[in-house]
Design a protein around this motif. Structure first.
Motif: not given
Length: 148
Positions: A30-42
Motif C-alpha cells: 500500500e505504501q509503495r503503490v501510493s508513492a508510485a501513484l504520487k511520483a512525478r519523475t522516473y
C-alpha cells in the motif's frame, strides 16, 4: 524526466506481482503503490521498485536514442558473451591479413624502385653530333676524318 500515467501503472502492476510472489508485505504494498501513484519523475518511480529483482521502467528516450557502433557491440557482447569466441579470431585474422598485404606491397615497391629504373642516365643532345672533338668525349688515338 517526468513519468506518464502508463509508466505509473506499469510500476503498480510490478508491485502487485511482487506482493503475489511474497517479496513485499501488504502494508508495504500500500505504501509503495501510493508513492508510485504520487511520483512525478522516473527517478521517484524507480525508487519504489529499486530493491525488487527485474528491470526498471523503460525510458522512452533511451529506446529512441540512436546507438553508435561501439555501443551496439558492447550491448551485443553483454547479451551474448559467446560472440567473443567468434569476434576475437575474426579480428585477429583480419588484422594479420591487412599487415601481410601492406608488407607485400612495401616489398614490391622497393623492388620496383631498385630494379625498375634505367641502367644509366639519358644521353645529352651533344652526344649525337658527328663532330666529337668539340662536344663529345675526348678523342683517343689518331684523329679521323669526317668521312672515315
Amino acid at each position: 524526466m517526468r513519468a506518464s500515467d502508463a509508466d505509473r501503472e506499469q510500476i503498480v502492476s510490478r508491485l502487485h506481482k511482487a506482493a503475489t510472489e511474497g517479496r513485499i508485505a501488504s502494508e508495504e504494498l500500500e505504501q509503495r503503490v501510493s508513492a508510485a501513484l504520487k511520483a512525478r519523475t522516473y527517478g521517484e518511480l524507480d525508487a519504489t521498485v529499486a530493491d525488487l529483482p527485474g528491470h526498471g521502467i523503460q525510458l522512452p528516450h533511451r529506446e529512441a536514442r540512436r546507438r553508435t557502433g561501439g555501443g551496439w557491440a558492447v550491448s551485443a557482447v553483454r547479451a551474448n558473451p559467446w560472440l567473443l569466441l567468434f569476434a576475437i579470431p575474426v579480428l585477429a585474422v583480419t588484422a594479420a591479413m591487412l599487415m601481410a598485404v601492406m608488407i607485400v606491397w612495401a616489398v614490391m615497391m622497393v623492388v620496383v624502385m631498385v630494379l625498375g629504373g634505367r641502367p644509366r642516365p639519358p644521353r645529352g643532345p651533344w652526344m649525337y653530333t658527328r663532330q666529337r672533338g668539340v662536344y663529345g668525349p675526348p678523342r683517343r688515338g689518331r684523329p679521323r676524318s669526317y668521312w672515315a
